[in-house]
Design a protein around this motif. Structure first.
Motif, PDB file in Angstrom:
ATOM      1  N   MET A   1       0.799  -1.217   0.000  1.00 28.29           N
ATOM      2  CA  MET A   1       0.000   0.000   0.000  1.00 28.29           C
ATOM      3  C   MET A   1       0.842   1.283   0.000  1.00 28.29           C
ATOM      4  O   MET A   1       0.421   2.304  -0.552  1.00 28.29           O
ATOM      5  CB  MET A   1      -0.960  -0.001   1.184  1.00 28.29           C
ATOM      6  CG  MET A   1      -2.160  -0.885   0.971  1.00 28.29           C
ATOM      7  SD  MET A   1      -3.227  -0.243  -0.337  1.00 28.29           S
ATOM      8  CE  MET A   1      -4.331  -1.655  -0.548  1.00 28.29           C
TER       9      MET A   1
ATOM     10  N   ASN B   1      -7.367  -5.280   1.553  1.00 27.54           N
ATOM     11  CA  ASN B   1      -6.901  -4.153   0.745  1.00 27.54           C
ATOM     12  C   ASN B   1      -7.910  -3.010   0.748  1.00 27.54           C
ATOM     13  O   ASN B   1      -7.536  -1.834   0.829  1.00 27.54           O
ATOM     14  CB  ASN B   1      -6.650  -4.601  -0.700  1.00 27.54           C
ATOM     15  CG  ASN B   1      -5.462  -5.539  -0.828  1.00 27.54           C
ATOM     16  OD1 ASN B   1      -4.488  -5.426  -0.095  1.00 27.54           O
ATOM     17  ND2 ASN B   1      -5.545  -6.465  -1.753  1.00 27.54           N
TER      18      ASN B   1
ATOM     19  N   GLU C   1      -7.799  -0.982   3.845  1.00 24.90           N
ATOM     20  CA  GLU C   1      -6.628  -0.102   3.884  1.00 24.90           C
ATOM     21  C   GLU C   1      -6.826   1.099   2.965  1.00 24.90           C
ATOM     22  O   GLU C   1      -6.399   2.224   3.295  1.00 24.90           O
ATOM     23  CB  GLU C   1      -5.378  -0.884   3.476  1.00 24.90           C
ATOM     24  CG  GLU C   1      -4.071  -0.134   3.658  1.00 24.90           C
ATOM     25  CD  GLU C   1      -3.741   0.201   5.110  1.00 24.90           C
ATOM     26  OE1 GLU C   1      -2.839   1.033   5.332  1.00 24.90           O
ATOM     27  OE2 GLU C   1      -4.396  -0.352   6.025  1.00 24.90           O
ATOM     28  N   LEU C   2      -7.479   0.895   1.821  1.00 27.14           N
ATOM     29  CA  LEU C   2      -7.785   2.020   0.935  1.00 27.14           C
ATOM     30  C   LEU C   2      -8.698   3.021   1.645  1.00 27.14           C
ATOM     31  O   LEU C   2      -8.523   4.240   1.529  1.00 27.14           O
ATOM     32  CB  LEU C   2      -8.451   1.516  -0.350  1.00 27.14           C
ATOM     33  CG  LEU C   2      -7.568   0.705  -1.302  1.00 27.14           C
ATOM     34  CD1 LEU C   2      -8.420   0.069  -2.398  1.00 27.14           C
ATOM     35  CD2 LEU C   2      -6.477   1.581  -1.924  1.00 27.14           C
TER      36      LEU C   2
ATOM     37  N   GLU D   1       0.180   4.098  -2.743  1.00 25.61           N
ATOM     38  CA  GLU D   1      -0.128   5.485  -2.407  1.00 25.61           C
ATOM     39  C   GLU D   1       0.869   6.446  -3.029  1.00 25.61           C
ATOM     40  O   GLU D   1       0.509   7.560  -3.451  1.00 25.61           O
ATOM     41  CB  GLU D   1      -0.160   5.648  -0.889  1.00 25.61           C
ATOM     42  CG  GLU D   1      -0.711   6.972  -0.420  1.00 25.61           C
ATOM     43  CD  GLU D   1      -0.969   6.989   1.074  1.00 25.61           C
ATOM     44  OE1 GLU D   1      -1.739   7.865   1.514  1.00 25.61           O
ATOM     45  OE2 GLU D   1      -0.404   6.139   1.799  1.00 25.61           O
TER      46      GLU D   1
END
Length: 268
Positions: A50, A73, A76-77, A54
């Motif tokens: 990630m 995922n 986390e986004l 980013e």
């Protein structure tokens, strides 16, 4: 616009929108079309790095819950407040709707490709309805333990539209864990091996032929390795898989069917 795809089906969906040039990063398993293979890789779809994602400053990340475990995922986004779309298609119609959804998010007119996509599906259905038989298909997604798709799955839909039926279409589930004894008792006409995440060259029909009672199966002369990328990913490439399946089980109806333009152009 800067887009990142973190699973192969979404990468392929972008390609059908002629939008692969917007990609700035992909997961490790995305492999089609060939134009995307030089893009930065961000890890396996279940272990996306990630920080690297980013750092690419995406305007949109495409995720899919068709990949079990992708929720990590997505969480986390959300935590990082990175703009994203989460797709979860189970049918060809839903894949078509995803074409429109992603196109709208990217400012693309997808009406023409969506119409062609639907036309091809109707052509396949029409040919399948003319078939003189309706063979039963055992789709093997994993050999040990044995996993096969149930009724809530695009492979059941593809089986039906090409003039056949999924051997396990009576169970309302996307995935079924069963055993070889159950498969053998049902006596499928075809055994189709599409092991998830495994290259066709690595799939071994000889493992099936070592199972008890193999020599007594109706499908003894009809065991086939099917391309994982054409049958296990919920993208418009399933149309290519359906056409290949039709030519395998009902060549009299499908022998002259060509790939649609929106697939053929990406094969060059």
């Amino acid at each position: 616009m800067r887009i990142i795809s973190i699973c192969p089906s979404n990468t392929e969906l972008l390609a059908f929108l002629d939008a692969e040039h917007l990609l700035v990063g992909i997961d490790d398993f995305s492999d089609w079309p060939k134009e995307i293979t030089a893009l930065p890789r961000l890890g396996p779809d279940l272990s996306i790095r990630m920080d690297e994602l980013e750092a690419l400053e995406p305007d949109l990340v495409l995720a899919s819950l068709s990949v079990p475990g992708m929720e990590k995922n997505v969480d986390e986004l959300v935590r990082r407040k990175i703009p994203h779309l989460v797709l979860d298609p189970q049918t060809l119609e839903e894949i078509g709707q995803d074409l429109l959804t992603v196109a709208e998010a990217c400012g693309i007119d997808a009406n023409a490709v969506h119409a062609e996509y639907l036309d091809v599906i109707e052509d396949i259905k029409s040919r399948g309805q003319k078939a003189g038989s309706r063979p039963s298909l055992y789709w093997e997604w994993w050999p040990k333990p044995v996993f096969t798709p149930g009724n809530i799955n695009w492979l059941t839909e593809i089986s039906s539209m090409t003039g056949a039926r999924n051997l396990f279409d009576g169970t309302d589930s996307a995935n079924i864990q069963t055993d070889w004894a159950d498969v053998r008792e049902r006596q499928p006409d075809y055994i189709l091996l599409a092991w998830v995440g495994v290259l066709s060259s690595k799939v071994k029909p000889e493992l099936v032929k070592k199972r008890p009672g193999w020599n007594e199966m109706k499908a003894i002369d009809h065991i086939h390795v099917m391309e994982e990328e054409l049958y296990c990913r919920p993208s418009p490439r399933l149309i290519e898989g359906a056409i290949r399946l039709g030519k395998l089980i009902h060549p009299e109806e499908f022998h002259d069917m060509e790939l649609p333009r929106f697939i053929k152009e990406k094969q060059i």
